[in-house]
Scaffold this motif. Sequence first.
Motif, mmCIF file in Angstrom:
data_model
loop_
_atom_site.group_PDB
_atom_site.id
_atom_site.type_symbol
_atom_site.label_atom_id
_atom_site.label_comp_id
_atom_site.label_asym_id
_atom_site.label_seq_id
_atom_site.Cartn_x
_atom_site.Cartn_y
_atom_site.Cartn_z
ATOM 1 N N HIS A 141 0.837 -1.295 0.100
ATOM 2 C CA HIS A 141 0.141 -0.153 -0.079
ATOM 3 C C HIS A 141 0.933 1.194 0.116
ATOM 4 O O HIS A 141 0.548 2.479 -0.924
ATOM 5 N N LYS A 144 2.524 1.617 -3.491
ATOM 6 C CA LYS A 144 1.454 2.079 -4.393
ATOM 7 C C LYS A 144 1.390 3.916 -4.353
ATOM 8 O O LYS A 144 1.191 4.441 -5.362
ATOM 9 N N LYS A 145 1.397 4.100 -3.174
ATOM 10 C CA LYS A 145 1.237 5.711 -2.754
ATOM 11 C C LYS A 145 2.649 6.258 -3.223
ATOM 12 O O LYS A 145 2.446 7.419 -3.982
#
Length: 174
Positions: A141, A144-145
Amino acid sequence: MKNEILRFFVHLILPTRNSVNNFLKKISSNFIDADILEIGSGLKKRNASAVEIFSKAREFQQTDVDVNLGYKILDLTNIESFNKEYDLVICTNVLEHIYDVRTAVKNLYKLVKKEGNLIISVPFMYPLHDEPEDFWRFTEHSLKKLFENFEIITLKKTGLRQLPLQYIMHLKKL
């Protein structure tokens, strides 16, 4: 000596370099006659560099922050000495050692040509190493950011979904 023995056993139990190299071998035929920049080429005796995997590259520029290794020096938080963009930038097992990771990611973006590629790998479940410069463990996560300005071609994990050993990403600059 103790650290080298420990490193040997860690690599035996958690062979993250093998997974990265296998991934790089699978995609290497896409980068024949390409300009490639490798960040964190590391010690030759540990086979950390992918130079042999990309033997058909036009240029394969090896770099590291350690002046004793003999490569061109590249600190991802300050890339003023690099004014070139590359078809492929390889940054494996480096980001966890950079405290200012956001600047490093912005600079990775600058080093990749438009529609060029970036390969990232980071450990997740892995012992502290190269201390005191071992700062981060990234989740999929957070990756991805951090890399939201890239298209994700591949996001691969080794290990279990809830207990990953590492992440390997193949990204494309838009």
